[in-house]
Design a protein around this motif. Structure first.
Motif, short mmCIF file in Angstrom:
data_model
loop_
_atom_site.label_atom_id
_atom_site.label_comp_id
_atom_site.label_asym_id
_atom_site.label_seq_id
_atom_site.Cartn_x
_atom_site.Cartn_y
_atom_site.Cartn_z
N TYR A 176 27.09 45.64 30.56
CA TYR A 176 27.15 46.44 31.79
C TYR A 176 27.22 45.54 33.02
CZ TYR A 176 25.72 49.76 35.43
OH TYR A 176 25.67 50.53 36.57
N GLY A 177 26.35 44.53 33.05
CA GLY A 177 26.33 43.61 34.18
C GLY A 177 27.67 42.92 34.37
N GLN A 178 28.26 42.45 33.28
CA GLN A 178 29.56 41.79 33.35
C GLN A 178 30.62 42.73 33.94
OE1 GLN A 178 31.93 39.13 30.30
NE2 GLN A 178 31.94 41.24 29.56
N SER A 179 30.62 43.98 33.49
CA SER A 179 31.63 44.92 33.97
C SER A 179 31.44 45.25 35.45
CB SER A 179 31.59 46.21 33.14
OG SER A 179 30.43 46.98 33.42
N LYS A 180 30.19 45.27 35.91
CA LYS A 180 29.94 45.56 37.32
C LYS A 180 30.26 44.36 38.21
CE LYS A 180 29.97 49.08 36.88
NZ LYS A 180 30.49 50.28 37.58
N THR A 181 30.09 43.15 37.68
CA THR A 181 30.57 41.96 38.40
C THR A 181 32.09 42.02 38.51
OG1 THR A 181 28.72 40.55 37.74
CG2 THR A 181 30.78 39.45 38.31
N ALA A 182 32.74 42.42 37.43
CA ALA A 182 34.20 42.54 37.45
C ALA A 182 34.66 43.51 38.53
CB ALA A 182 34.69 42.98 36.07
N ASN A 183 33.90 44.58 38.77
CA ASN A 183 34.26 45.52 39.82
C ASN A 183 34.32 44.84 41.18
OD1 ASN A 183 32.31 48.27 38.40
ND2 ASN A 183 34.45 47.72 38.07
N VAL A 184 33.33 44.00 41.46
CA VAL A 184 33.29 43.32 42.76
C VAL A 184 34.42 42.31 42.86
CG1 VAL A 184 31.84 42.13 44.44
CG2 VAL A 184 30.76 43.58 42.71
N LEU A 185 34.63 41.54 41.81
CA LEU A 185 35.69 40.54 41.81
C LEU A 185 37.06 41.20 41.98
CD1 LEU A 185 34.47 38.17 38.94
CD2 LEU A 185 34.54 37.64 41.39
N PHE A 186 37.23 42.38 41.39
CA PHE A 186 38.50 43.10 41.57
C PHE A 186 38.73 43.41 43.04
CE2 PHE A 186 40.68 47.07 42.35
CZ PHE A 186 41.92 46.80 41.78
N ALA A 187 37.69 43.88 43.73
CA ALA A 187 37.84 44.21 45.15
C ALA A 187 38.23 42.97 45.97
CB ALA A 187 36.55 44.81 45.69
N VAL A 188 37.65 41.84 45.62
CA VAL A 188 37.96 40.59 46.33
C VAL A 188 39.43 40.22 46.15
CG1 VAL A 188 37.51 38.10 46.40
CG2 VAL A 188 35.60 39.72 46.19
N GLU A 189 39.91 40.24 44.92
CA GLU A 189 41.28 39.80 44.66
C GLU A 189 42.31 40.84 45.08
OE1 GLU A 189 44.32 37.12 43.19
OE2 GLU A 189 42.33 36.99 44.12
N ALA A 190 42.01 42.13 44.92
CA ALA A 190 42.94 43.16 45.37
C ALA A 190 43.17 43.06 46.87
CB ALA A 190 42.42 44.55 45.01
N THR A 191 42.11 42.81 47.62
CA THR A 191 42.25 42.65 49.06
C THR A 191 43.13 41.44 49.39
OG1 THR A 191 40.13 43.72 49.54
CG2 THR A 191 40.99 42.20 51.21
N ARG A 192 42.93 40.35 48.69
CA ARG A 192 43.74 39.15 48.96
C ARG A 192 45.21 39.39 48.64
NH1 ARG A 192 46.22 34.89 46.87
NH2 ARG A 192 45.93 35.58 44.70
N ARG A 193 45.47 40.02 47.50
CA ARG A 193 46.85 40.20 47.05
C ARG A 193 47.58 41.28 47.86
NH1 ARG A 193 48.34 38.78 41.34
NH2 ARG A 193 46.79 37.24 40.66
N TRP A 194 46.86 42.30 48.28
CA TRP A 194 47.51 43.47 48.86
C TRP A 194 47.34 43.60 50.37
CZ3 TRP A 194 45.43 47.35 44.63
CH2 TRP A 194 46.05 47.06 43.40
N ALA A 195 46.73 42.62 51.00
CA ALA A 195 46.47 42.71 52.45
C ALA A 195 47.76 42.92 53.23
CB ALA A 195 45.76 41.45 52.93
N ARG A 196 48.86 42.31 52.79
CA ARG A 196 50.12 42.44 53.53
C ARG A 196 50.62 43.88 53.53
NH1 ARG A 196 51.14 40.34 48.55
NH2 ARG A 196 52.74 41.35 47.26
N ASP A 197 50.14 44.69 52.61
CA ASP A 197 50.53 46.09 52.55
C ASP A 197 49.52 47.00 53.25
OD1 ASP A 197 52.84 45.69 50.69
OD2 ASP A 197 51.24 45.00 49.35
N GLY A 198 48.53 46.40 53.92
CA GLY A 198 47.53 47.19 54.62
C GLY A 198 46.47 47.78 53.72
N ILE A 199 46.41 47.32 52.46
CA ILE A 199 45.44 47.84 51.50
C ILE A 199 44.18 46.98 51.53
CG2 ILE A 199 44.97 48.36 49.07
CD1 ILE A 199 48.06 48.47 48.69
N THR A 200 43.02 47.61 51.63
CA THR A 200 41.75 46.89 51.52
C THR A 200 40.95 47.50 50.37
OG1 THR A 200 40.74 48.37 53.16
CG2 THR A 200 41.63 46.27 53.95
#
Length: 309
Positions: free
Chosen positions: A184-208
Motif C-alpha cells: 500500500y505504501g509503495q502504491s501511495k508513493t507512486a501516486n505522488v511521484l506520478f503527480a511530480v512527473e506528469a506536471t513536468r511532462r505536461w506543463a507546456r499543455d497547461g496541465i498540472t
C-alpha cells in the motif's frame, strides 16, 4: 519555496471549498465515485456547474449515486461510465469513448492493505489499482486534458506513502515476502511521484497534477482491515467523508493553485517535506523520496515498460 496556504483547513468540507467556484461548461471525471470521499468529491464538483462523470466498476451503484447527487445539487449533468482500473481493456474503452476537453481528473479510487493478489498481467493488485490503472487513465485522457488548456489532475495519495518508497527492482513483490502495508505504501508513493512527473511532462499543455492526503476517514477503503484502516489515527483526528473530500476539491478548483503542480496537500494546504517519521506515519508531511524528480521520471519509464510488456 513558500508552502501554499489557503483559508480552509482540517474541518472544512468539500461543499465549503466549492461554494464560490464556477465551472459551468467544464468537465470532470472522478474515479471511485460511488462510495466514500469519491461521492462527496463528485457532489462538490457538480455543485460548481461542471459536468461530472462518475467512473466506477459498479455501474448500478454509480447510477444510484448520480441520482443522489442530482437530487442534492440540482445538477442534471452527472454521468456514469464503467471503469475497472485493474483491466487495461476497460481503461482503453473509457478513454477511447471520451470526446472533447477535460478540465479535472480526480484519481480517487483505490484499495488498501489488500491480500496477496495479482492481475492477469502479473501486477501486484494495489500497485495496479492505485497507480498503474490511473497512469493508463491519465495518459489515455491526455489529449482531452491538453485540449482544455488549464486542466488539473488530482491524485489521492495517503500518509501511508511513508511506509515505503517505490522499490523499483521489485514493485510486484516477486522476490520479497508480500506485506499488504508495504505494498500500500509503495502504491501511495507512486501516486505522488506520478503527480511530480506528469506536471513536468505536461506543463507546456497547461496541465498540472498534485497529490493529496484526504485524512483518516472510515469508508469502504478499509474493507481489508476490519474497517479500522491503519488503526493509528486518533479518534479526534478522524474526518467525515465530506471533510475528507475537501482537499481534493480544493486542489481541483481553487484559483490559488493556478499553474501549481507536483506538490502534496493535507488539510487544504501544502505540507512540509520530512526525512524521518515516527513509529506510525505522520498525517502531515510528505517523504522526500515521494517528491524526488529523478524517482518520478524513473517510475514513469518503469510504468511505460510494464504496460507495454
Amino acid at each position: 519555496m513558500t508552502l501554499i496556504q489557503t483559508p480552509f483547513g482540517f474541518a472544512s468540507t468539500a461543499a465549503e471549498v466549492a461554494e464560490s467556484i464556477e465551472l459551468r461548461g467544464r468537465r470532470a471525471v472522478v474515479t471511485g465515485a460511488s462510495s466514500g470521499i469519491g461521492v462527496e468529491t463528485a457532489r462538490a464538483l457538480a455543485s460548481t456547474g461542471a459536468e461530472v462523470t462518475l467512473a466506477v466498476r459498479d455501474v448500478a451503484a454509480g447510477e444510484r449515486t448520480a441520482k443522489d447527487i442530482t437530487a442534492s445539487t440540482g445538477s442534471t449533468a452527472v454521468r456514469v461510465a464503467e471503469l475497472d482500473l485493474t483491466d487495461p481493456a476497460s481503461i482503453a474503452a473509457f478513454t477511447s469513448a471520451w470526446d472533447g476537453p477535460l478540465h479535472v481528473l480526480v484519481a480517487n479510487a483505490g484499495v488498501m492493505a489488500s491480500p496477496d493478489q495479482y492481475t492477469e498481467q502479473g501486477w501486484e493488485w494495489q500497485f495496479a489499482t492505485n497507480h498503474i490503472g490511473h497512469f493508463l487513465l491519465a495518459t489515455g485522457l491526455y489529449p482531452a486534458l491538453a485540449a482544455d488548456g488549464s486542466a488539473r489532475v488530482v491524485v489521492v495519495s495517503s500518509s501511508g506513502h511513508q511506509l515505503s518508497p517505490v522499490v523499483f527492482d521489485d514493485v510486484n513483490f516477486a522476490f520479497r515476502r508480500y506485506d499488504p502495508w508495504l505494498a500500500y505504501g509503495q502504491s501511495k508513493t507512486a501516486n505522488v511521484l506520478f503527480a511530480v512527473e506528469a506536471t513536468r511532462r505536461w506543463a507546456r499543455d497547461g496541465i498540472t497534477a498534485n497529490a493529496v492526503m484526504p485524512g483518516g476517514i472510515f469508508t469502504n477503503l478499509q474493507r481489508h482491515t476490519s474497517g479500522r484502516g491503519s488503526g493509528t489515527v486518533p479518534p479526534e483526528l478522524m474526518k467525515t467523508p465530506e471533510q475528507g473530500a475537501a482537499t481534493s476539491v480544493l486542489v481541483a478548483t481553487s484559483p490559488l493553485l493556478e499553474g501549481i503542480g507536483g506538490r502534496y496537500f493535507v488539510d487544504c494546504a501544502e505540507t512540509p517535506t520530512i526525512d524521518r517519521r515516527g513509529e506510525a506515519p505522520q498525517l502531515h508531511g510528505v517523504a522526500r523520496y515521494a517528491l524526488d524528480p529523478d524517482g518520478a521520471a524513473r517510475l514513469w519509464n518503469l510504468t511505460e515498460d510494464l504496460v507495454r510488456a
